[in-house]
Design a protein around this motif. Structure first.
Motif, PDB file in Angstrom:
ATOM      1  N   MET A 142     -13.532  48.720   7.994  1.00  0.00           N
ATOM      2  CA  MET A 142     -12.337  49.510   8.167  1.00  0.00           C
ATOM      3  C   MET A 142     -12.228  50.001   9.605  1.00  0.00           C
ATOM      4  N   ASN A 143     -13.332  50.543  10.111  1.00  0.00           N
ATOM      5  CA  ASN A 143     -13.302  51.052  11.479  1.00  0.00           C
ATOM      6  C   ASN A 143     -12.965  49.959  12.484  1.00  0.00           C
ATOM      7  N   ALA A 144     -13.477  48.757  12.252  1.00  0.00           N
ATOM      8  CA  ALA A 144     -13.192  47.645  13.161  1.00  0.00           C
ATOM      9  C   ALA A 144     -11.700  47.296  13.132  1.00  0.00           C
ATOM     10  N   CYS A 145     -11.099  47.301  11.953  1.00  0.00           N
ATOM     11  CA  CYS A 145      -9.664  47.007  11.849  1.00  0.00           C
ATOM     12  C   CYS A 145      -8.849  48.077  12.570  1.00  0.00           C
ATOM     13  N   ILE A 146      -9.241  49.329  12.438  1.00  0.00           N
ATOM     14  CA  ILE A 146      -8.526  50.418  13.108  1.00  0.00           C
ATOM     15  C   ILE A 146      -8.697  50.321  14.626  1.00  0.00           C
ATOM     16  N   GLU A 147      -9.922  50.052  15.063  1.00  0.00           N
ATOM     17  CA  GLU A 147     -10.174  49.926  16.506  1.00  0.00           C
ATOM     18  C   GLU A 147      -9.393  48.754  17.097  1.00  0.00           C
ATOM     19  N   LEU A 148      -9.403  47.624  16.401  1.00  0.00           N
ATOM     20  CA  LEU A 148      -8.667  46.456  16.878  1.00  0.00           C
ATOM     21  C   LEU A 148      -7.179  46.770  16.947  1.00  0.00           C
ATOM     22  N   SER A 149      -6.666  47.446  15.927  1.00  0.00           N
ATOM     23  CA  SER A 149      -5.261  47.841  15.914  1.00  0.00           C
ATOM     24  C   SER A 149      -4.941  48.745  17.101  1.00  0.00           C
ATOM     25  N   ASP A 150      -5.829  49.690  17.381  1.00  0.00           N
ATOM     26  CA  ASP A 150      -5.626  50.593  18.520  1.00  0.00           C
ATOM     27  C   ASP A 150      -5.589  49.824  19.837  1.00  0.00           C
ATOM     28  N   CYS A 151      -6.436  48.805  19.971  1.00  0.00           N
ATOM     29  CA  CYS A 151      -6.439  47.982  21.188  1.00  0.00           C
ATOM     30  C   CYS A 151      -5.108  47.254  21.348  1.00  0.00           C
ATOM     31  N   TYR A 152      -4.615  46.682  20.247  1.00  0.00           N
ATOM     32  CA  TYR A 152      -3.317  46.010  20.314  1.00  0.00           C
ATOM     33  C   TYR A 152      -2.197  46.995  20.623  1.00  0.00           C
ATOM     34  N   ALA A 153      -2.302  48.215  20.101  1.00  0.00           N
ATOM     35  CA  ALA A 153      -1.276  49.233  20.369  1.00  0.00           C
ATOM     36  C   ALA A 153      -1.232  49.569  21.860  1.00  0.00           C
ATOM     37  N   ILE A 154      -2.405  49.671  22.473  1.00  0.00           N
ATOM     38  CA  ILE A 154      -2.462  49.949  23.910  1.00  0.00           C
ATOM     39  C   ILE A 154      -1.783  48.841  24.697  1.00  0.00           C
ATOM     40  N   LYS A 155      -1.964  47.605  24.220  1.00  0.00           N
ATOM     41  CA  LYS A 155      -1.348  46.448  24.880  1.00  0.00           C
ATOM     42  C   LYS A 155       0.128  46.280  24.497  1.00  0.00           C
ATOM     43  N   ARG A 156       0.605  47.153  23.608  1.00  0.00           N
ATOM     44  CA  ARG A 156       1.975  47.095  23.087  1.00  0.00           C
ATOM     45  C   ARG A 156       2.248  45.782  22.332  1.00  0.00           C
ATOM     46  N   ASP A 157       1.215  45.276  21.701  1.00  0.00           N
ATOM     47  CA  ASP A 157       1.318  44.068  20.883  1.00  0.00           C
ATOM     48  C   ASP A 157       1.499  44.525  19.427  1.00  0.00           C
ATOM     49  N   ASN A 158       2.739  44.881  19.101  1.00  0.00           N
ATOM     50  CA  ASN A 158       3.035  45.476  17.797  1.00  0.00           C
ATOM     51  C   ASN A 158       2.707  44.567  16.621  1.00  0.00           C
ATOM     52  N   GLU A 159       3.000  43.288  16.763  1.00  0.00           N
ATOM     53  CA  GLU A 159       2.764  42.362  15.654  1.00  0.00           C
ATOM     54  C   GLU A 159       1.280  42.322  15.283  1.00  0.00           C
ATOM     55  N   ASN A 160       0.420  42.159  16.270  1.00  0.00           N
ATOM     56  CA  ASN A 160      -1.020  42.101  16.000  1.00  0.00           C
ATOM     57  C   ASN A 160      -1.598  43.468  15.656  1.00  0.00           C
ATOM     58  N   CYS A 161      -0.971  44.525  16.137  1.00  0.00           N
ATOM     59  CA  CYS A 161      -1.394  45.881  15.785  1.00  0.00           C
ATOM     60  C   CYS A 161      -1.324  46.057  14.268  1.00  0.00           C
ATOM     61  N   LEU A 162      -0.208  45.691  13.687  1.00  0.00           N
ATOM     62  CA  LEU A 162      -0.034  45.816  12.237  1.00  0.00           C
ATOM     63  C   LEU A 162      -0.913  44.811  11.492  1.00  0.00           C
ATOM     64  N   LYS A 163      -1.001  43.594  12.000  1.00  0.00           N
ATOM     65  CA  LYS A 163      -1.844  42.579  11.350  1.00  0.00           C
ATOM     66  C   LYS A 163      -3.298  43.025  11.250  1.00  0.00           C
ATOM     67  N   ALA A 164      -3.788  43.675  12.281  1.00  0.00           N
ATOM     68  CA  ALA A 164      -5.180  44.142  12.278  1.00  0.00           C
ATOM     69  C   ALA A 164      -5.400  45.163  11.162  1.00  0.00           C
ATOM     70  N   LEU A 165      -4.425  46.036  10.949  1.00  0.00           N
ATOM     71  CA  LEU A 165      -4.545  47.023   9.871  1.00  0.00           C
ATOM     72  C   LEU A 165      -4.453  46.358   8.504  1.00  0.00           C
ATOM     73  N   LEU A 166      -3.516  45.447   8.357  1.00  0.00           N
ATOM     74  CA  LEU A 166      -3.333  44.775   7.068  1.00  0.00           C
ATOM     75  C   LEU A 166      -4.504  43.866   6.731  1.00  0.00           C
ATOM     76  N   GLN A 167      -5.210  43.410   7.748  1.00  0.00           N
ATOM     77  CA  GLN A 167      -6.380  42.556   7.534  1.00  0.00           C
ATOM     78  C   GLN A 167      -7.436  43.265   6.701  1.00  0.00           C
ATOM     79  N   TYR A 168      -7.457  44.575   6.762  1.00  0.00           N
ATOM     80  CA  TYR A 168      -8.435  45.338   5.986  1.00  0.00           C
ATOM     81  C   TYR A 168      -8.320  45.048   4.492  1.00  0.00           C
TER      82      TYR A 168
END
Length: 131
Positions: free
Chosen positions: A1-27
Motif C-alpha cells: 500500500m505504501n509503495a502505491c501511495i509513494e508512486l502516486s505521489d511521485c506521479y503527482a509531482i510530475k503532474r502525470d495525472n493518469e499514472n497518479c491514479l493508476k498507481a493508487l488503483l493498482q493497490y
C-alpha cells in the motif's frame, strides 16, 4: 500500500495525472480496499474539483476493514476523521450546506474540540443563516 501511495505521489509531482491514479488503483490488485487508499483516491478527485467522485471514495473509507496487523503503519484517523472532514469540504464546495453540516457533526462526535470542526461549524452556521 505504501509503495502505491509513494508512486502516486511521485506521479503527482510530475503532474502525470493518469499514472497518479493508476498507481493508487493498482493497490486493488494486491489487497482489499483500505481507508488510506480510498482517501487518497478521494483527494485525487477533490483537487480536480470532481467533488461527487471524491465524496464517493471518501465515503467508502469508514466501511473498509481495519487490519489488525500491517507491515505498513495503520493510521486510524483514515477510517473516520479524515474522510468525514474531507466530505464536509466537498459538500461545502458543491453548495450543499445541509450535508456539510451533517458530516461536520460526525467529525464532532469523533473529536469534539477539534479546531477545524469548530471553525467549520461557525462558517456553516453563517452560511445557513444567509439562506
Amino acid at each position: 500500500m505504501n509503495a502505491c501511495i509513494e508512486l502516486s505521489d511521485c506521479y503527482a509531482i510530475k503532474r502525470d495525472n493518469e499514472n497518479c491514479l493508476k498507481a493508487l488503483l493498482q493497490y486493488f490488485e494486491i489487497d482489499v480496499p483500505r481507508a488510506e487508499i480510498c482517501c487518497k483516491i478521494g483527494h485525487y478527485y477533490k483537487v480536480r474539483n470532481e467533488f461527487e467522485k471524491a465524496i464517493a471514495w471518501y465515503s467508502l473509507a469508514p466501511y473498509t476493514i481495519k487490519p489488525e496487523e500491517s507491515i505498513g503503519m495503520i493510521k486510524p484517523m483514515y477510517w473516520d476523521y479524515v474522510p468525514y472532514m474531507e466530505i464536509v469540504i466537498c459538500y461545502y464546495k458543491l453548495g450543499d450546506i445541509e450535508k456539510a453540516v451533517y458530516y461536520n457533526e460526525k467529525v464532532a462526535q469523533i473529536k469534539p474540540n477539534d479546531e477545524k470542526m469548530l471553525s467549520n461549524r461557525y462558517l456553516l452556521a453563517k452560511m445557513k443563516m444567509k439562506k
